[in-house]
Design an enzyme around this catalytic site. Structure first.
Site: not given
Ligand SMILES: Cc1cc2nc3c(=O)[nH]c(=O)nc-3n(C[C@H](O)[C@H](O)[C@H](O)COP(=O)(O)OP(=O)(O)OC[C@H]3O[C@@H](n4cnc5c(N)ncnc54)[C@H](O)[C@@H]3O)c2cc1C
Length: 379
Positions: A128, A133, A158, A242, A268, A279, A340, A363-364
């Site tokens: 990323s 991303g 990230w 992954g 509780r 239920q 609560g 991871e997507g």
């Molecule tokens: C705590 C944490 C740990 C992480 N660790 C790693 C790591 O070790 N290595 C690494 O490489 N990355 C890592 N990441 C990055 C993570 O994989 C990305 O945040 C993630 O892939 C989403 O990318 P983005 O944040 O740029 O969101 P964006 O790509 O900007 O997406 C924003 C929104 O748009 C939606 N969207 C985008 N494209 C489409 C589409 N074609 N159709 C429909 N919806 C769409 C997305 O689903 C999301 O809801 C980490 C992130 C966090 C927060």
């Protein structure tokens, strides 16, 4: 409550027993303190490495545990049930060993794989970028060919375990378009490589997530994994594995939340009886249990396909989607069961709910998992 698992061998049963033992004695006693103080648990990954829990799905001849993916994922689930941040880092370490194992030359494997799999070093995965991303093919970090290697310039974002991990899978641009990305294995102490300050996250506080900055960093040719331009193929192939790790982490979190909710509902009382005997609440717990069991079944099914050498990319996306949505729902419902009290930091369900959210994103994102699944359906 220990999950009653159907495991393929006695060895796998012993391994799960060992994992529960390590998780109960090493992780459970310190998780709350580190998650609240946002401090890194020094020594924990060395202990997991010594116990042989860091490289379970890799061949023994290279220093791995030689376990089927199905078994590795259930180990990961047990770790996640005690400490999600540690389980995520274990999963990312395993992910970061995949490119070298699957695409490295014999010489590269002999040189680096034993120490990567032996438990002494921990890996990270940096695909990323701040502006790329979900659309990983849009990444801009550049590796320019020079005599004997590449000069790398740009920023990655990230990175789980950033600044602490010993080696990094770097995906950087060596040409144009999606076929212009290459994969490198970069040690942390590379001159010109620096890390940003840890992100202030909603959860997973004990393991830092940072940016990385490459400023004319030299990476020798021998550290390129695969051919020039093969990077995105390598990145996605690693992510298929992954994603199953993240699905297992999500199930571990959901199981932990369910266990806390059931235990609380036995204690509780309201309107003269235990709340589990109402239920309306019993059915809520039943739905939570059904979600946990079905999520576990989807990742085990995908893992068995992987273990059998069958295509499993679609199944990995289904598992990631189903398990992480289940984790979000089950952890949220666990807060509901505790009323609560569930909304306070005195009970772990509050942390589980915050931690579950990230499993739907990294991871997507789950939108991207739907994209993968729908593309398979469209042929
Ligand atoms: C705590 C944490 C740990 C992480 N660790 C790693 C790591 O070790 N290595 C690494 O490489 N990355 C890592 N990441 C990055 C993570 O994989 C990305 O945040 C993630 O892939 C989403 O990318 P983005 O944040 O740029 O969101 P964006 O790509 O900007 O997406 C924003 C929104 O748009 C939606 N969207 C985008 N494209 C489409 C589409 N074609 N159709 C429909 N919806 C769409 C997305 O689903 C999301 O809801 C980490 C992130 C966090 C927060």
């Amino acid at each position: 409550m220990a999950v009653d698992r159907l495991l393929p061998t006695d060895e796998a049963r012993d391994l799960l027993g060992l994992t529960r033992d390590v998780a109960d004695k090493v992780l459970a006693p310190i998780v709350d303190q580190h998650e609240k103080a946002e401090t890194y648990p020094e020594g924990v990954f060395a202990t997991l490495g010594e116990a042989g829990l860091l490289s379970l799905p890799y061949p023994e001849e290279w220093g791995g545990g030689g376990q089927p993916y199905e078994v590795y994922l259930q180990v990961l689930e047990e770790i996640a049930a005690r400490w999600a941040a540690v389980a995520v880092a274990v999963s990312v370490h395993s992910l970061s060993c995949h490119p070298l194992m699957a695409f490295g030359t014999e010489e590269q494997k002999q040189r680096w794989l034993p120490e990567m799999l032996g438990g002494a070093t921990v890996g990270a995965y940096s695909l990323s970028e701040p502006q790329a991303g979900s659309d990983a093919a849009a990444l801009a970090c550049k590796a320019t060919a020079v005599d004997g290697g590449y000069r790398v310039n740009g920023a990655k974002a990230w990175i789980t375990h950033g600044g602490i991990a010993d080696f990094y899978n770097l995906f950087a641009r060596t040409g144009e378009g999606s076929k212009g990305i290459s994969c490198f294995l970069v040690p942390r102490d590379t001159p010109g490589l620096s890390f940003g300050k840890p992100e202030e996250k909603m959860g997973l506080h004990a393991v830092p997530t940072t940016s990385a900055h490459y400023d004319d960093a030299f990476v020798p040719d021998e550290r390129r994994i695969g051919t020039e331009g093969q990077g995105l193929q390598i990145a996605f192939s690693a992510l298929d594995s992954g994603r199953l790790g993240i699905a297992a982490v999500a199930v571990g979190l959901a199981q932990a939340a369910l266990d806390e909710a059931v235990a609380y509902a036995h204690e509780r009382t309201a309107f003269g009886r235990k709340i589990i005997d109402h239920q309306g609440l019993g059915f809520l717990l039943a739905d939570m249990a059904a979600a946990v069991d079905s999520a576990r079944a989807t990742y085990i099914d995908a893992a068995r396909r992987r273990d059998a050498g069958l295509p499993y990319s679609r199944n990995a996306s289904v598992a990631k989607l189903v398990a992480t949505d289940a984790a979000m729902k089950v952890t949220t419902d666990a807060v509901q069961v505790l009323g609560g009290y569930g909304y306070t930091r005195d009970f772990r369900v509050e942390r589980y709910m915050r931690e579950a959210k990230i499993t739907q994103i990294f991871e997507g994102t789950n939108q991207i998992q739907r994209l993968v699944i729908s593309r398979h359906l469209a042929g």
